[in-house]
Write a protein that holds these residues in place. Structure first.
Motif, PDB file in Angstrom:
ATOM      1  N   ALA A 331       0.832  -1.205   0.000  1.00  0.00           N
ATOM      2  CA  ALA A 331       0.000   0.000   0.000  1.00  0.00           C
ATOM      3  C   ALA A 331       0.866   1.254   0.000  1.00  0.00           C
ATOM      4  O   ALA A 331       0.600   2.224  -0.730  1.00  0.00           O
ATOM      5  CB  ALA A 331      -0.935  -0.007   1.209  1.00  0.00           C
ATOM      6  N   CYS A 332       1.925   1.240   0.814  1.00  0.00           N
ATOM      7  CA  CYS A 332       2.850   2.379   0.857  1.00  0.00           C
ATOM      8  C   CYS A 332       3.587   2.544  -0.466  1.00  0.00           C
ATOM      9  O   CYS A 332       3.825   3.658  -0.935  1.00  0.00           O
ATOM     10  CB  CYS A 332       3.847   2.210   1.995  1.00  0.00           C
ATOM     11  N   LEU A 333       3.958   1.429  -1.086  1.00  0.00           N
ATOM     12  CA  LEU A 333       4.635   1.470  -2.384  1.00  0.00           C
ATOM     13  C   LEU A 333       3.717   2.072  -3.442  1.00  0.00           C
ATOM     14  O   LEU A 333       4.151   2.900  -4.262  1.00  0.00           O
ATOM     15  CB  LEU A 333       5.064   0.067  -2.789  1.00  0.00           C
ATOM     16  N   ALA A 334       2.437   1.671  -3.431  1.00  0.00           N
ATOM     17  CA  ALA A 334       1.489   2.209  -4.405  1.00  0.00           C
ATOM     18  C   ALA A 334       1.303   3.709  -4.223  1.00  0.00           C
ATOM     19  O   ALA A 334       1.129   4.447  -5.208  1.00  0.00           O
ATOM     20  CB  ALA A 334       0.146   1.491  -4.271  1.00  0.00           C
ATOM     21  N   GLN A 335       1.343   4.192  -2.979  1.00  0.00           N
ATOM     22  CA  GLN A 335       1.278   5.632  -2.734  1.00  0.00           C
ATOM     23  C   GLN A 335       2.535   6.337  -3.242  1.00  0.00           C
ATOM     24  O   GLN A 335       2.462   7.384  -3.883  1.00  0.00           O
ATOM     25  CB  GLN A 335       1.109   5.906  -1.239  1.00  0.00           C
ATOM     26  N   SER A 336       3.694   5.744  -2.973  1.00  0.00           N
ATOM     27  CA  SER A 336       4.962   6.388  -3.305  1.00  0.00           C
ATOM     28  C   SER A 336       5.188   6.496  -4.805  1.00  0.00           C
ATOM     29  O   SER A 336       5.758   7.479  -5.283  1.00  0.00           O
ATOM     30  CB  SER A 336       6.117   5.611  -2.662  1.00  0.00           C
ATOM     31  N   ILE A 337       4.765   5.475  -5.556  1.00  0.00           N
ATOM     32  CA  ILE A 337       5.032   5.473  -6.989  1.00  0.00           C
ATOM     33  C   ILE A 337       4.311   6.618  -7.693  1.00  0.00           C
ATOM     34  O   ILE A 337       4.711   7.062  -8.769  1.00  0.00           O
ATOM     35  CB  ILE A 337       4.649   4.108  -7.623  1.00  0.00           C
ATOM     36  N   GLY A 338       3.233   7.119  -7.074  1.00  0.00           N
ATOM     37  CA  GLY A 338       2.514   8.255  -7.651  1.00  0.00           C
ATOM     38  C   GLY A 338       3.115   9.601  -7.281  1.00  0.00           C
ATOM     39  O   GLY A 338       2.655  10.635  -7.763  1.00  0.00           O
ATOM     40  N   ARG A 345      11.599   6.449  -7.738  1.00  0.00           N
ATOM     41  CA  ARG A 345      10.497   6.240  -8.683  1.00  0.00           C
ATOM     42  C   ARG A 345      10.987   5.851 -10.072  1.00  0.00           C
ATOM     43  O   ARG A 345      10.547   4.838 -10.638  1.00  0.00           O
ATOM     44  CB  ARG A 345       9.644   7.507  -8.756  1.00  0.00           C
ATOM     45  N   GLN A 346      11.880   6.621 -10.634  1.00  0.00           N
ATOM     46  CA  GLN A 346      12.295   6.388 -12.018  1.00  0.00           C
ATOM     47  C   GLN A 346      13.021   5.052 -12.183  1.00  0.00           C
ATOM     48  O   GLN A 346      12.734   4.284 -13.108  1.00  0.00           O
ATOM     49  CB  GLN A 346      13.196   7.544 -12.503  1.00  0.00           C
ATOM     50  N   LEU A 352      10.810  -2.422 -13.333  1.00  0.00           N
ATOM     51  CA  LEU A 352       9.555  -3.143 -13.467  1.00  0.00           C
ATOM     52  C   LEU A 352       9.094  -3.258 -14.912  1.00  0.00           C
ATOM     53  O   LEU A 352       8.322  -4.155 -15.255  1.00  0.00           O
ATOM     54  CB  LEU A 352       8.459  -2.441 -12.645  1.00  0.00           C
ATOM     55  N   ALA A 353       9.576  -2.370 -15.771  1.00  0.00           N
ATOM     56  CA  ALA A 353       9.150  -2.386 -17.169  1.00  0.00           C
ATOM     57  C   ALA A 353      10.061  -3.197 -18.065  1.00  0.00           C
ATOM     58  O   ALA A 353       9.703  -3.531 -19.184  1.00  0.00           O
ATOM     59  CB  ALA A 353       9.053  -0.958 -17.696  1.00  0.00           C
ATOM     60  N   GLN A 354      11.277  -3.536 -17.599  1.00  0.00           N
ATOM     61  CA  GLN A 354      12.249  -4.172 -18.470  1.00  0.00           C
ATOM     62  C   GLN A 354      11.954  -5.645 -18.673  1.00  0.00           C
ATOM     63  O   GLN A 354      11.276  -6.282 -17.886  1.00  0.00           O
ATOM     64  CB  GLN A 354      13.663  -4.000 -17.916  1.00  0.00           C
ATOM     65  N   GLU A 355      12.482  -6.186 -19.757  1.00  0.00           N
ATOM     66  CA  GLU A 355      12.342  -7.594 -20.073  1.00  0.00           C
ATOM     67  C   GLU A 355      13.552  -8.372 -19.574  1.00  0.00           C
ATOM     68  O   GLU A 355      14.588  -7.786 -19.231  1.00  0.00           O
ATOM     69  CB  GLU A 355      12.236  -7.778 -21.596  1.00  0.00           C
ATOM     70  N   THR A 356      13.434  -9.676 -19.538  1.00  0.00           N
ATOM     71  CA  THR A 356      14.594 -10.514 -19.279  1.00  0.00           C
ATOM     72  C   THR A 356      15.631 -10.240 -20.360  1.00  0.00           C
ATOM     73  O   THR A 356      15.316 -10.208 -21.548  1.00  0.00           O
ATOM     74  CB  THR A 356      14.200 -11.996 -19.305  1.00  0.00           C
ATOM     75  N   LEU A 357      16.857 -10.017 -19.970  1.00  0.00           N
ATOM     76  CA  LEU A 357      17.889  -9.682 -20.938  1.00  0.00           C
ATOM     77  C   LEU A 357      18.108 -10.813 -21.927  1.00  0.00           C
ATOM     78  O   LEU A 357      18.095 -11.992 -21.561  1.00  0.00           O
ATOM     79  CB  LEU A 357      19.202  -9.370 -20.205  1.00  0.00           C
ATOM     80  N   PRO A 358      18.306 -10.502 -23.213  1.00  0.00           N
ATOM     81  CA  PRO A 358      18.518 -11.547 -24.207  1.00  0.00           C
ATOM     82  C   PRO A 358      19.857 -12.226 -24.018  1.00  0.00           C
ATOM     83  O   PRO A 358      20.782 -11.656 -23.445  1.00  0.00           O
ATOM     84  CB  PRO A 358      18.458 -10.772 -25.534  1.00  0.00           C
ATOM     85  N   ALA A 359      19.929 -13.471 -24.467  1.00  0.00           N
ATOM     86  CA  ALA A 359      21.188 -14.199 -24.400  1.00  0.00           C
ATOM     87  C   ALA A 359      22.197 -13.588 -25.348  1.00  0.00           C
ATOM     88  O   ALA A 359      21.858 -12.852 -26.276  1.00  0.00           O
ATOM     89  CB  ALA A 359      20.948 -15.662 -24.751  1.00  0.00           C
ATOM     90  N   SER A 360      23.470 -13.896 -25.130  1.00  0.00           N
ATOM     91  CA  SER A 360      24.544 -13.361 -25.957  1.00  0.00           C
ATOM     92  C   SER A 360      24.325 -13.728 -27.416  1.00  0.00           C
ATOM     93  O   SER A 360      24.045 -14.864 -27.766  1.00  0.00           O
ATOM     94  CB  SER A 360      25.879 -13.927 -25.479  1.00  0.00           C
ATOM     95  N   GLY A 361      24.421 -12.729 -28.290  1.00  0.00           N
ATOM     96  CA  GLY A 361      24.258 -12.965 -29.712  1.00  0.00           C
ATOM     97  C   GLY A 361      22.851 -12.716 -30.205  1.00  0.00           C
ATOM     98  O   GLY A 361      22.616 -12.609 -31.403  1.00  0.00           O
ATOM     99  N   GLU A 362      21.850 -12.617 -29.281  1.00  0.00           N
ATOM    100  CA  GLU A 362      20.495 -12.334 -29.691  1.00  0.00           C
ATOM    101  C   GLU A 362      20.283 -10.832 -29.793  1.00  0.00           C
ATOM    102  O   GLU A 362      21.085 -10.036 -29.325  1.00  0.00           O
ATOM    103  CB  GLU A 362      19.503 -12.930 -28.685  1.00  0.00           C
TER     104      GLU A 362
END
Length: 379
Positions: A331-338, A345-346, A352-362
């Motif tokens: 609940a505190c995290l949800a308040q803080s992110i706003g 925040r940034q 939280l938005a990033q994907e699993t990093l691709p393997a080498s060569g991909e």
């Protein structure tokens, strides 16, 4: 004299019972508590986020001071302490360590107030705050000898301030730790853990201790002390070193109503580890009575975060097993992110938005939508 006291305690123990109020959801206090901030419920507990105090903690320092005189159980609680402790100690792992309690309230505005911390012992907390969810009855009496609610409410039925409270009010601290691949680390507590037995807790959770106060004792703030305590619990329970913690920020203060309205603080921590690196570590031997497993989970998309419904941020498999400190922290995290000015925040949004990093060569181009990963555990 000691022998006589022991015999008297044993005689009284045969006549007294401690009646748990497990069904007490404090709904009759909803208007009063709602005026303080979001009322947070978990499967077994209820508490409130102190909204104005949280806002103050995130933007302005709150000075803290350690009192020299320790907490002492008042006489009206001490007479029940031996029997209550003896009965509860049979089913829980605990020791009478040193703790810090809150002896005054946090400011809700910009006033310069010094918050008082008071040393004490864990058994005193056990026999005060953890006694509050019980009523004490004696054989043959039609009314209870002590109503646990009287320990947290004044004569007008209002929530008692820490300054007036007769309880130890041990300061609870917890951390929500995020890995570099954007997963939240959680801890499944052992059945013998007094805190939240058998439930899913934050990345690290426990009580503030005197060692969390810097030795020089100067320039103390409640945020700094809470950060030190929360990071210590995180390192102990998840087997993490101090250099693997990148940064932490305090996000909130609340009161755990069904635990004698004790104070609770939560911080958010950014780790310099992946979730796999955390899960691959064995639980330390000394922590095994308290920690059964370490987990890593994905939270719901930020757009769906709601400080009034924090459990919806978790995967469905975890929600019903979530402890109150976990629900409170989310609940505190949800308040803080706003809050645009919140320092983490940034970077947290980026993780939280990033994907699993691709393997080498991909290809290094990240997909536009984050993949959903299952709850993972490790020991």
């Amino acid at each position: 004299m000691s022998l006589l006291e022991i015999r008297a305690n044993r005689r009284r123990a045969r006549l007294v019972r401690f009646q748990s109020r497990d069904g007490d959801n404090y709904r009759d206090l909803s208007n009063q508590l709602g005026a303080l901030g979001p009322v947070i419920e978990s499967a077994n507990d209820v508490g409130v986020v102190m909204a104005e105090e949280c806002a103050r903690l995130r933007c302005l320092p709150v000075r803290a001071e350690l009192e020299t005189s320790p907490y002492r159980l008042p006489r009206e609680l001490k007479i029940w302490s031996f029997d209550f402790l003896a009965r509860r100690a049979r089913v829980a792992a605990m020791h009478n360590g040193e703790i810090l309690g809150l002896a005054s309230d946090l400011p809700s505005g910009d006033e310069d107030v010094v918050v008082k911390l008071r040393p004490g012992r864990y058994f005193d907390f056990f026999c005060s705050n953890l006694l509050a969810p019980f009523d004490i009855w004696e054989t043959g009496r039609k009314l209870p000898l002590l109503r646990g609610r009287e320990l947290i409410l004044d004569q007008r039925g209002q929530l008692m301030s820490f300054r007036r409270s007769r309880l130890a009010n041990t300061v609870g601290v917890s951390s929500l730790a995020f890995t570099t691949d954007g997963q939240l680390i959680l801890v499944a507590q052992a059945e013998d853990n007094v805190g939240s037995p058998g439930l899913i807790a934050p990345s690290g959770s426990g009580a503030l201790e005197p060692r969390d106060i810097p030795q020089d004792g100067t320039g103390l703030t409640i945020a700094d002390i809470a950060l030190r305590g929360a990071e210590r619990e995180l390192r102990e329970e998840c087997h993490i070193s101090s250099h693997e913690v990148k940064t932490s920020q305090i996000v909130g203060h609340g009161r755990w109503i069904s635990r004698g309205a004790m104070p609770e603080f939560c911080v958010v921590t950014l780790l310099q580890l992946t979730s796999d690196q955390v899960l691959d570590r064995a639980i330390r031997l000394v922590e095994r009575p308290y920690v059964s497993e370490v987990l890593a989970v994905d939270l719901a998309p930020i757009a769906r975060w709601n400080p009034k419904k924090p459990l919806t941020m978790l995967p469905e498999k975890v929600r019903r097993s979530a402890s109150w400190p976990l629900a409170f922290g989310l609940a505190c995290l949800a308040q803080s992110i706003g809050d645009q000015s919140w320092p983490l925040r940034q970077e947290l949004m980026k993780r939280l938005a990033q994907e699993t990093l691709p393997a080498s060569g991909e290809s290094s181009r990240a997909p536009t939508q984050r993949q959903q990963r299952p709850v993972r555990g490790g020991a």
